[in-house]
Design an enzyme around this catalytic site. Sequence first.
Site, PDB file in Angstrom:
ATOM      1  N   GLU A  67       0.824  -1.209   0.000  1.00 10.02           N
ATOM      2  CA  GLU A  67       0.000   0.000   0.000  1.00 10.02           C
ATOM      3  C   GLU A  67       0.862   1.264   0.000  1.00 10.02           C
ATOM      4  O   GLU A  67       0.510   2.261  -0.642  1.00 10.02           O
ATOM      5  CB  GLU A  67      -0.933  -0.012   1.219  1.00 10.02           C
ATOM      6  CG  GLU A  67      -2.120   0.902   1.039  1.00 10.02           C
ATOM      7  CD  GLU A  67      -3.336   0.464   1.851  1.00 10.02           C
ATOM      8  OE1 GLU A  67      -3.389  -0.723   2.240  1.00 10.02           O
ATOM      9  OE2 GLU A  67      -4.208   1.301   2.088  1.00 10.02           O
ATOM     10  N   GLU A 102       1.895   1.765  -3.402  1.00 12.48           N
ATOM     11  CA  GLU A 102       0.797   2.338  -4.186  1.00 12.48           C
ATOM     12  C   GLU A 102       0.654   3.823  -3.893  1.00 12.48           C
ATOM     13  O   GLU A 102       0.483   4.633  -4.815  1.00 12.48           O
ATOM     14  CB  GLU A 102      -0.500   1.600  -3.849  1.00 12.48           C
ATOM     15  CG  GLU A 102      -1.682   2.014  -4.724  1.00 12.48           C
ATOM     16  CD  GLU A 102      -2.997   1.418  -4.241  1.00 12.48           C
ATOM     17  OE1 GLU A 102      -2.987   0.589  -3.292  1.00 12.48           O
ATOM     18  OE2 GLU A 102      -4.057   1.767  -4.802  1.00 12.48           O
ATOM     19  N   CYS A 139      -8.565  -2.186   4.277  1.00 13.58           N
ATOM     20  CA  CYS A 139      -8.517  -3.473   4.980  1.00 13.58           C
ATOM     21  C   CYS A 139      -9.739  -3.774   5.821  1.00 13.58           C
ATOM     22  O   CYS A 139      -9.894  -4.878   6.333  1.00 13.58           O
ATOM     23  CB  CYS A 139      -7.259  -3.533   5.854  1.00 13.58           C
ATOM     24  SG  CYS A 139      -6.964  -2.031   6.772  1.00 13.58           S
ATOM     25  N   SER A 177      -7.565   2.174  -2.093  1.00 22.37           N
ATOM     26  CA  SER A 177      -6.390   1.357  -2.405  1.00 22.37           C
ATOM     27  C   SER A 177      -6.843   0.038  -2.989  1.00 22.37           C
ATOM     28  O   SER A 177      -7.871  -0.498  -2.602  1.00 22.37           O
ATOM     29  CB  SER A 177      -5.595   1.107  -1.117  1.00 22.37           C
ATOM     30  OG  SER A 177      -4.745  -0.005  -1.300  1.00 22.37           O
ATOM     31  N   LYS A 222     -15.748  -9.919   8.109  1.00 20.57           N
ATOM     32  CA  LYS A 222     -14.822 -10.830   7.438  1.00 20.57           C
ATOM     33  C   LYS A 222     -15.540 -12.071   6.923  1.00 20.57           C
ATOM     34  O   LYS A 222     -15.138 -12.680   5.940  1.00 20.57           O
ATOM     35  CB  LYS A 222     -13.699 -11.264   8.397  1.00 20.57           C
ATOM     36  CG  LYS A 222     -12.729 -10.148   8.791  1.00 20.57           C
ATOM     37  CD  LYS A 222     -11.813  -9.767   7.664  1.00 20.57           C
ATOM     38  CE  LYS A 222     -10.863  -8.649   8.055  1.00 20.57           C
ATOM     39  NZ  LYS A 222     -10.190  -8.064   6.896  1.00 20.57           N
ATOM     40  N   GLU A 259     -16.617 -10.965   3.768  1.00 15.00           N
ATOM     41  CA  GLU A 259     -15.517 -10.726   2.843  1.00 15.00           C
ATOM     42  C   GLU A 259     -15.065 -12.004   2.141  1.00 15.00           C
ATOM     43  O   GLU A 259     -14.753 -12.003   0.958  1.00 15.00           O
ATOM     44  CB  GLU A 259     -14.345 -10.098   3.601  1.00 15.00           C
ATOM     45  CG  GLU A 259     -13.266  -9.549   2.688  1.00 15.00           C
ATOM     46  CD  GLU A 259     -12.100  -8.969   3.464  1.00 15.00           C
ATOM     47  OE1 GLU A 259     -11.778  -9.500   4.547  1.00 15.00           O
ATOM     48  OE2 GLU A 259     -11.491  -7.993   2.989  1.00 15.00           O
ATOM     49  N   GLU A 282     -14.903 -12.274  -5.988  1.00 11.52           N
ATOM     50  CA  GLU A 282     -13.570 -12.069  -6.573  1.00 11.52           C
ATOM     51  C   GLU A 282     -12.454 -12.605  -5.682  1.00 11.52           C
ATOM     52  O   GLU A 282     -11.280 -12.590  -6.071  1.00 11.52           O
ATOM     53  CB  GLU A 282     -13.343 -10.572  -6.847  1.00 11.52           C
ATOM     54  CG  GLU A 282     -13.309  -9.688  -5.616  1.00 11.52           C
ATOM     55  CD  GLU A 282     -14.692  -9.208  -5.177  1.00 11.52           C
ATOM     56  OE1 GLU A 282     -15.699  -9.833  -5.614  1.00 11.52           O
ATOM     57  OE2 GLU A 282     -14.774  -8.261  -4.383  1.00 11.52           O
ATOM     58  N   CYS A 337     -10.333  -2.202  14.832  1.00 13.60           N
ATOM     59  CA  CYS A 337     -10.635  -3.634  14.907  1.00 13.60           C
ATOM     60  C   CYS A 337     -10.817  -4.145  16.323  1.00 13.60           C
ATOM     61  O   CYS A 337     -11.558  -5.096  16.560  1.00 13.60           O
ATOM     62  CB  CYS A 337      -9.526  -4.452  14.236  1.00 13.60           C
ATOM     63  SG  CYS A 337      -9.232  -3.931  12.547  1.00 13.60           S
TER      64      CYS A 337
END
Lengths: 267, 517, 386
Positions: free
Chosen positions: B202, B205, B224, B244, B283, B286, B291, B438
Amino acid sequence: MSKAVLVDITKCVGCGSCAVACKMWNDLEYRQDSPIMGKESKLDAENWTNVKMVEIEKGPEKETVWRFVKNQCLHCEEPACASACFSKAFQKSKDGPVVYNPTLCVGCRYCMLACPFDVPKYEWSKVIPLVRKCQMCPDRIRDGNSPACTEVCPTGALTFGEHNQVLNKARETINKDSKYIKHIYGEKEAGGTSWLYISDVPFDKLGFRTDVTTQPVPRYTENIMHLTPAVGLTWGALLTGMYVYNRRRNEIAKEEHSKKKNDKKKK
Amino acid sequence: MDEQFKLEKKVTRRSFLKMMGGLGLAGITASIGGNMANASEQTGGRGWLPEQYQSSGTWPAQVRGRVPIAPGNPSIARDDKKCILCGQCLEVCQKTQTVFGYYDLPIIDDIVCINCGQCALWCPTAAITERDDTDKVMQALQDPDKYVVVQTAPATRVALGEEFGLAPGTFVMGQQVAGLKRLGFDAVFDTNFTADLTILEEATELIKRIKGDINKPLPQFTSCSPGWVKFCEYFYPDLFPHMSTCKSPQQMLGALVKTYFAKKKGIAPEKIYSVAIMPCTAKKFEIQRPEMNSSGHYWDKPSLRDMDAVLTTRELARMLKKKNIDLTTLPEEKYDPLLGEGTGGALIFGATGGVMEAAVRGAYFFITEQQPPANLLQLNPVRGLEGVKEAAVDVPGVGTLKVAVCHGMKNGRKVLDAVRKGNAPYHFIEFMSCPGGCIGGGGQPRSAVPPSDEVRMARINSIYQADARMKKREAHENAEVLALYNDFLQHPMSHLAEELLHTDYTNRGKRFIPLQA
Amino acid sequence: MATKNWSFRMTPTRAVLIALAAIGGALMIARLVLGLGPTTNLNDQWPWGMWIGFDVLTGVALAGGGYSTCLMVNIMGIKKFAPIARAAMLTSLIGYLLVMVGLFMDIGRWFNFWRPFVSWGHTSILFEVFWCVSLYTTVQLLEFGEVATEKVGKRWHKVFKKMLPALLIIGVLLPTLHQSSLGSLYVIEIGKLYPLWWSVLLPVFFLLSSFFVGPAMVTVESLLSARATGHKPEYGVLQSLIKVSGYLMVVYLALKIIDLFYRGAAGLVFLGNLEGNMFLLEIIGGIIIPIIICFTPKLRKSKGGLAAFGILTVAGLVLNRMNVVFTGMSDYIGGSYFPSAIEWLVSIGLVAMGVLAYLFVVENFNIIPKEHHQAYEEQDAVRHSA
């Protein structure tokens, strides 16, 4: 004055607060095999209301939409159940709710047959069973509150008020906004009900019975019942007449027969 | 004889009529009485409703009802029996997360939900909980054909102990590893490994964006937090170019386990069952994203998923307790090599501002090729529970790196609206969907209901203290990560890295009717 | 004075009937103890099942032989049918008592059975049925009092004889009301009951069919009881009696056809679906063929023809009631219902009890005319000479 509730199906997000409130307020049991929400949910002895999920193809592009339909007793203006109950266990109270009095119930279940919306359910598993359906929280209404379900709705899908006010609100809403179907379910069905529905998808797709007579259901049997005294008296009079006539005829025949016998004896 | 007969007749007739008269009178009385006995006994109405629904009639109320949960929601489930209509779930969803109520009705074919699980933390009776996947994982553990791999998120190691009576924030990293090994996991890895990896990817990036090497706008958003990502997909899909392209550390590790690790160890990737212990309910959503099957594409088996199951901290505690494993008595054990090393910068991912701080450390090093100064190893402006935090970091040779951090989507909205208006003069923004980051995730122990800042701070402090204790505090110091690049990925944002570690996003803006502006 | 001797000849058939009755009785107690759920297959979609459909609706119709005979013999004075009058009225009495027991089994809150006597749900057809059937059963018991007191409690005989004319008239009036009301019960099922059966004329159809099944029932039960007791059946009476049925059936058929066309439902008859086929079966087997038998003198006067008429008409009536309650509702209701074993055994047990009661009464009371046969000849002579 008679109260009513407007159910705006476009505003329901399927949270189920109403169904939970009903269970809480009426102390109803939760049963694993009988959910209060979802595609498989239905009314039964412990589910006085349920929120049924329906997936529908809407509009010319047939886009799939989710709609949630709250089912419960519609508290008809002229209820078939009250008319069908031969011991007056079902009565339409003046506040609006169609209330069940278990003390008077014989358990014949004619109300279940009579209801055009198939609402009343039965406690088959109990030795002393009751007929079970939404009571529209008559004690809450008496105290000036709204029924438990309408009280807890977070999106305003349920509106409680005087019958004509609620009907007016329904009319205003569907006329102002083109997304609504131009029909208020419950305005005319079964002669009018206290629970009115407006929607943006056709009612038959939501599982509503759209072939319900607009004449109040009791009217059909009322007509027959009104004939009863007339038929009874007329027929009774006819029968009495026939009986008297024929007895007289037999008496005359007997008299003549015994007269002839006596005559024969004399000779 | 005749007279007697007539007398009898008279008597019988009179007594007969008397009897009928008596019966008739009795009958009429009973009938009148019966018709008037309008017993007011009723059915129902013997229960209760919470106070806000008593005597409120049609007056408006602050909070009514509960959140809608779609039937197929992979993250949370609700037991209606336990629901008392307190309205807390609705309150947090609407007021803290600004999700419920931020769409117009009617709904289309989706219940707008970012799967963050805050409702599960606020529910007083735990009627709303995570969807239970412990059975699934137990089954895999018992399957001799499966090689079951597990990774642990940093936020779980400062909270798991709470389920065993330890004080909030107690650092139980080693015991957690020991517990997992005793449960029968074949390999125990650390999500910190890929947290470090994320920093390298990241930061690379970010620098490319700043330099103009890639045609993407600033500020860059972190990616994230899957709850945050979904929020952006719903409400701000126009800002996707800011996001990102990095996957979350969990998903990066998932992809690497079934490619890099599988190759190294010579294990068939289909035999690997990849589990993650997360503080997060999103999650669970996720891993289901279509994908997220890069490893499948790598092996030309698109049905192969990068991750197979996610267990929350609470679920892990339940599994340990079921097996009578007392976390507090376990020794400290180490993560397995190859994907088990993590630095302090990775560890602080669990706290709000942690990703930003770690990224700043990394960016500084990449740009200057020098060790970052001490203040970047304790970047106070981005630490703490303030809703929106800002910091400006001087990077010699480049200028001032302006960053922002927010947590809880109400704060996120503020920042996003500013970005939309062009009012956000930042290079990099960290978004966390859960208040506190988190460590306040929907899958964390319910040590305070509703979650309290006290517990949040205890966990946050524990994380920063652990980071301070560590020898390696910067991502580029992670030897295993460097080995990964050497042996496999070559360099950050390489072609393989793009395939396995980067992703794109789904526009969910059309899944609901937006509120009229 | 003849000494009171009670007899009950035991045969294998009667033993079987006693066994069935005992089983039925035990299961009735079980149903009261356990409730409807465990003992029946009734459910929310099918709240009325075998006990209402058969025991009550069909039972009342079949027991209607009593009032139709009473009307013809006692009120219209058609003395020619007198020999079968008592048998018909006994069948009817036993039938109604069985209906009441069957009904008692079916109501969920049986201890509240008396409520409608004091809490008048007068808008309900069931209210009318309830009162009518209760009063009528009482009337029938009193009418039977006249027969019973020929043997026991003879001092009451004059009382009963005095009441008889009023009882007879009421005893025809009441059934007219409730036989039709049983049909009216289903008028409220508008939109639910299949259009081949729903009509505002349901009460008329039920009334007519209850009337014309009377002679058919009398025929069947005369032939059976003749076989059981060794008496010769009154063929002359019967074949003349069924002509009454025949004429009424023609009226019924005509009304049905007119009603179907008026409501635009005529096309449904030949659709070939379950409802259409059951309707055809009911009409052809239960109405048209019996009409043919009735108005073909050769068939009508033969023993086989009589038996066929009786059986087909009765079967047709049963089928009609079943069609209204089950077939006609199944399309709307969906779901499924088939009576449970207990429901079957209770119904069969009740019928067995009825048959046993009938046999006992016939054996011990003056039901089948031996002396009356003589009196009838005398009266005949009188008429001819007058």
